[in-house]
Design an enzyme around this catalytic site. Structure first.
Site, short mmCIF file in Angstrom:
data_model
loop_
_atom_site.label_atom_id
_atom_site.label_comp_id
_atom_site.label_asym_id
_atom_site.label_seq_id
_atom_site.Cartn_x
_atom_site.Cartn_y
_atom_site.Cartn_z
N ASP A 60 -0.10 2.04 8.31
CA ASP A 60 -0.74 1.29 9.62
C ASP A 60 0.37 1.27 10.78
O ASP A 60 -0.27 0.78 11.94
CB ASP A 60 -0.52 -0.12 9.21
CG ASP A 60 -2.03 -0.11 8.33
OD1 ASP A 60 -2.87 0.81 8.01
OD2 ASP A 60 -2.18 -1.13 7.53
N ARG A 102 0.99 -4.76 -5.66
CA ARG A 102 1.10 -6.30 -5.10
C ARG A 102 1.39 -7.29 -6.01
O ARG A 102 0.54 -7.38 -7.20
CB ARG A 102 -0.07 -6.37 -4.23
CG ARG A 102 -0.19 -5.52 -3.08
CD ARG A 102 -1.39 -5.81 -2.19
NE ARG A 102 -1.04 -4.89 -0.99
CZ ARG A 102 -1.90 -4.03 -0.53
NH1 ARG A 102 -2.82 -3.48 -1.50
NH2 ARG A 102 -2.06 -3.35 0.49
N ASP A 131 2.27 -0.64 11.69
CA ASP A 131 2.37 -2.04 12.13
C ASP A 131 3.56 -3.01 11.72
O ASP A 131 3.62 -4.16 11.56
CB ASP A 131 1.11 -2.93 11.58
CG ASP A 131 0.87 -2.99 10.11
OD1 ASP A 131 1.98 -2.17 9.34
OD2 ASP A 131 0.28 -3.69 9.39
N ASP A 172 5.81 -5.09 5.91
CA ASP A 172 6.37 -6.38 6.33
C ASP A 172 6.63 -7.35 5.11
O ASP A 172 7.19 -8.18 4.83
CB ASP A 172 5.57 -7.09 7.18
CG ASP A 172 5.87 -6.49 8.80
OD1 ASP A 172 7.07 -6.13 8.92
OD2 ASP A 172 5.21 -6.92 9.71
N ARG A 184 -6.40 -2.82 8.86
CA ARG A 184 -6.89 -4.49 8.71
C ARG A 184 -6.76 -5.11 9.96
O ARG A 184 -7.37 -5.83 10.22
CB ARG A 184 -6.54 -4.82 7.28
CG ARG A 184 -7.55 -6.01 6.96
CD ARG A 184 -7.20 -6.39 5.70
NE ARG A 184 -7.36 -5.49 4.60
CZ ARG A 184 -6.73 -5.51 3.55
NH1 ARG A 184 -5.84 -6.22 3.24
NH2 ARG A 184 -7.16 -4.72 2.44
N GLY A 236 0.91 -1.12 -0.03
CA GLY A 236 0.12 0.04 -0.11
C GLY A 236 1.01 1.07 0.11
O GLY A 236 1.81 1.31 0.74
N THR A 258 4.32 2.41 5.66
CA THR A 258 2.86 2.09 5.94
C THR A 258 2.31 3.05 6.65
O THR A 258 2.88 3.36 7.62
CB THR A 258 2.67 0.69 6.13
OG1 THR A 258 1.37 0.30 6.68
CG2 THR A 258 3.44 0.14 7.33
P1 ADP Z 1 3.21 -4.64 2.70
O1 ADP Z 1 4.51 -4.70 2.10
O2 ADP Z 1 2.47 -3.45 2.70
O3 ADP Z 1 3.03 -5.44 3.71
P2 ADP Z 1 2.01 -6.74 0.90
O4 ADP Z 1 1.82 -7.64 2.20
O5 ADP Z 1 0.61 -6.43 0.11
O6 ADP Z 1 2.32 -5.42 1.65
O7 ADP Z 1 3.24 -7.23 0.15
C1 ADP Z 1 3.61 -6.44 -0.82
C2 ADP Z 1 4.35 -7.20 -1.84
O8 ADP Z 1 5.48 -7.82 -1.55
C3 ADP Z 1 3.38 -8.60 -2.36
O9 ADP Z 1 2.55 -8.26 -3.16
C4 ADP Z 1 4.57 -9.31 -2.85
O10 ADP Z 1 5.16 -8.98 -4.16
C5 ADP Z 1 5.59 -8.97 -1.83
N1 ADP Z 1 5.64 -10.31 -0.96
C6 ADP Z 1 4.61 -10.22 0.32
N2 ADP Z 1 5.12 -11.31 1.01
C7 ADP Z 1 6.12 -12.07 0.41
C8 ADP Z 1 6.74 -13.39 0.60
N3 ADP Z 1 6.51 -14.17 1.60
N4 ADP Z 1 7.69 -13.55 -0.54
C9 ADP Z 1 8.09 -12.95 -1.37
N5 ADP Z 1 7.48 -11.73 -1.59
C10 ADP Z 1 6.52 -11.27 -0.75
O1 F6P Z 2 -1.74 -1.32 4.80
C1 F6P Z 2 -2.41 -0.26 4.47
C2 F6P Z 2 -3.66 -0.18 4.19
O2 F6P Z 2 -4.19 1.27 3.99
C3 F6P Z 2 -4.70 -1.13 5.31
O3 F6P Z 2 -4.70 0.10 6.34
C4 F6P Z 2 -5.72 -1.17 4.38
O4 F6P Z 2 -6.23 -2.54 5.24
C5 F6P Z 2 -5.12 -1.78 3.24
O5 F6P Z 2 -3.99 -1.24 3.21
C6 F6P Z 2 -6.28 -1.49 2.15
O6 F6P Z 2 -5.53 -1.90 1.20
P1 F6P Z 2 -6.10 -1.71 -0.38
O7 F6P Z 2 -5.75 -0.44 -0.81
O8 F6P Z 2 -5.62 -2.81 -1.18
O9 F6P Z 2 -7.63 -1.62 -0.35
#
Ligand code: ADP
Ligand code: F6P
Length: 323
Positions: free
Chosen positions: A131, A76, A133, A107, A175, A15, A129
């Site tokens: 959040d 993503r 978090d 994360d 979330r 995000g 982020t």
């Molecule tokens: P955030 O970085 O905000 O936590 P996501 O969890 O959606 O957001 O992760 C962002 C992107 O990072 C994912 O769409 C993917 O491309 C990559 N990613 C997430 N988890 C993994 C993983 N376990 N291994 C490799 N790439 C990952």
């Molecule tokens: O991680 C940031 C965040 O804005 C969360 O607070 C929320 O749950 C999520 O992303 C929303 O994701 P999307 O933009 O895919 O709806």
């Protein structure tokens, strides 16, 4: 000191968050100041896999420090979850001569960065982020702006809520995390804050608290609900039905993710982006930049991902005492 890297890449993933542009700008300008070539990768890991990569100059990031969103865009990338995708990512880094990579995200994005580091690409994560978090850091880029944006919106909702003597349920983002809700609750003077880290309060308990507040002369009632709890429309209907107090729900949604970053976000983002580059210059890899007790520090990515973060109990308690 000679640099251990010659060309670095930078991407934003997951995000978006206000302040990401300030972080990109710092990576580019500190990188150039250290004699490094900086490549911008569009749309997170997607752009790495598709080769959507271009050199960034100091002028490429002009006029961006104050802008919300991310000039590199974000995504993503499902393909990157698979080992073949990660190997392709490492191969693409080699194609572009990228020997160090800064990943700005949460994360999930750091897990991707860890995989690339295991495949020989020096990676550094920067926490971005709204959040808040990410366990290893007291601060994540975007949180301050998001809270201020939500707080401004809640102030406006309070005006109309007071005029009509209503109960307003406001759902904020988060979330799995209640930090935005908790900070908004305290800064907006909410009667109640519901967050995913705490057991769900029953509708009956919520209604009891509203009625207690009404009995001591309150003219409006603000309840902040984190997205992870949800159900704000249903709750508003139930409160109205049982108490007779007109109730309305507002879901603030993605407006919290946009807007010009606050000074706090710009500064943390600039410092964290700069530190990521300097870690790469020192030859460090598989690290995450963090802000802890007023200092910019770094952790091993795996160590950072294994950390747990709990909501501040005292802050939560105080949020319930300020009514
Ligand atoms: P955030 O970085 O905000 O936590 P996501 O969890 O959606 O957001 O992760 C962002 C992107 O990072 C994912 O769409 C993917 O491309 C990559 N990613 C997430 N988890 C993994 C993983 N376990 N291994 C490799 N790439 C990952
Ligand atoms: O991680 C940031 C965040 O804005 C969360 O607070 C929320 O749950 C999520 O992303 C929303 O994701 P999307 O933009 O895919 O709806």
């Amino acid at each position: 000191m000679s640099n251990k890297v010659g060309t670095i890449g930078v991407l934003t993933s997951g995000g978006d968050a206000p302040g990401m542009n300030a972080a990109i700008r710092a990576v580019v300008r500190v990188g150039i100041a250290r004699g490094i070539k900086v490549m911008g990768i569009q749309k997170g890991y997607n752009g790495l896999l598709s080769g959507d990569v271009r050199e960034l100059t100091a002028r490429s990031v002009s006029d961006t420090v104050q802008r919300g969103g991310t000039i590199l865009q974000t995504a993503r990338c499902l393909e990157f979850l698979k080992p073949e995708g990660q190997q392709r990512g490492a191969d693409m880094c080699k194609v572009f001569g990228i020997d160090g990579l800064v990943v700005i995200g949460g994360d999930g994005s750091f897990q991707g960065a860890e995989k690339l580091a295991n495949l020989g690409i020096n990676t550094i994560g920067v926490p971005g982020t709204i959040d808040l978090d990410i366990a290893c850091t007291d601060y994540t880029i975007g949180f301050d702006t998001a809270v201020n944006t939500a707080m401004d919106a809640i102030n406006k909702i309070r005006d109309t809520s007071t005029s009509h003597e209503r109960c307003s349920i406001v759902e904020v983002m988060g979330r799995n995390a209640g930090y935005i809700a908790l900070w908004c609750g305290i800064s907006s003077g909410a009667e109640l804050v519901l967050i995913p880290e705490k057991p769900r309060m029953s509708d009956e308990e919520i209604i009891k608290i509203i009625l207690e507040n009404k009995n001591v002369g309150k003219k409006n009632f603000i309840i902040i609900i984190a997205e992870g709890i949800g159900g704000s429309e249903k709750l508003a209907k139930k409160i109205q039905q049982i108490t007779g107090i007109e109730s309305r729900a507002t879901i603030l949604g993605h407006l919290q993710r946009g807007g010009s970053p606050s000074a706090v976000d710009r500064i943390h983002a600039s410092m964290m982006g700069a530190k990521a580059v300097d870690l790469l210059c020192e030859g460090k890899a598989k690290r995450v930049v963090a802000y802890v007790k007023g200092q910019y520090v770094d952790y091993d990515i795996n160590e950072a991902l294994a950390m747990q973060k709990d909501i501040d109990e005292y802050m939560y308690e105080v949020s319930n005492l300020l009514v």
